[in-house]
Design a protein around this motif. Structure first.
Motif, PDB file in Angstrom:
ATOM      1  N   ARG A  92     -24.810 -36.233 -12.240  1.00 27.03           N
ATOM      2  CA  ARG A  92     -24.881 -35.240 -11.157  1.00 27.03           C
ATOM      3  C   ARG A  92     -26.091 -35.498 -10.251  1.00 27.03           C
ATOM      4  N   ARG A  93     -27.183 -35.960 -10.834  1.00 29.60           N
ATOM      5  CA  ARG A  93     -28.407 -36.201 -10.050  1.00 29.60           C
ATOM      6  C   ARG A  93     -28.225 -37.308  -9.012  1.00 29.60           C
ATOM      7  N   ASP A  94     -27.171 -38.136  -9.161  1.00 28.19           N
ATOM      8  CA  ASP A  94     -26.914 -39.238  -8.228  1.00 28.19           C
ATOM      9  C   ASP A  94     -25.806 -38.935  -7.227  1.00 28.19           C
ATOM     10  N   ALA A  95     -25.275 -37.706  -7.251  1.00 30.51           N
ATOM     11  CA  ALA A  95     -24.117 -37.371  -6.416  1.00 30.51           C
ATOM     12  C   ALA A  95     -24.407 -37.512  -4.924  1.00 30.51           C
ATOM     13  N   ASP A  96     -25.583 -37.128  -4.471  1.00 31.95           N
ATOM     14  CA  ASP A  96     -25.896 -37.244  -3.040  1.00 31.95           C
ATOM     15  C   ASP A  96     -25.928 -38.708  -2.606  1.00 31.95           C
ATOM     16  N   ARG A  97     -26.533 -39.550  -3.433  1.00 36.28           N
ATOM     17  CA  ARG A  97     -26.609 -40.979  -3.108  1.00 36.28           C
ATOM     18  C   ARG A  97     -25.203 -41.588  -3.079  1.00 36.28           C
TER      19      ARG A  97
END
Length: 126
Positions: A92-97
């Motif tokens: 989830r922490r990489d969703a924006d990237r």
């Protein structure tokens, strides 16, 4: 001067770089994009979709699962020869990237995964 250099080297050797911990299953999300290409009836249709794992690794997004959903294409000679939605399981922490790389959040269709599916604890390597 030698003593200062030895102290700096000793401190640098003792430092460890924090590693990302594997996300818990509840911290994983599916993202997806569609790849379409090639031409029906072409003498040499060499279309190959990008390697999704490599694309996301290129923007520092580890991949924990992959699913390909073939999409229908028409049969006319001007239609694409390939069309699929590539689903990727990421932290989830990489969703924006991932979204900036063209992979917005999207869940796989119902029944696409086995009922007992469990994501791997380590990222997939291409």
């Amino acid at each position: 001067m030698k003593r200062l250099l030895l102290i700096v080297l000793a401190l640098a050797a003792g430092c460890s770089h924090p590693q990302r911990t594997a996300p818990e299953p509840r911290d994983l999300v599916w993202v997806a994009t569609v790849y379409t290409g090639g031409v029906q009836c072409a003498r040499t249709d060499t279309y190959r979709p990008p390697n999704t794992v490599e694309v996301l690794r290129g923007v520092r997004v580890p991949v924990y699962g992959f699913l390909r959903e073939p999409l229908p294409v028409c049969e006319a000679c001007s239609c694409p020869s390939y069309s699929s939605r590539h689903y990727v399981l990421i932290a989830r922490r990489d969703a924006d990237r991932a979204a900036r790389a063209g992979y917005p959040p999207r869940n796989p269709p119902p029944g696409a995964l086995p009922a007992d599916y469990s994501p791997p604890r380590q990222p997939i390597t291409p």
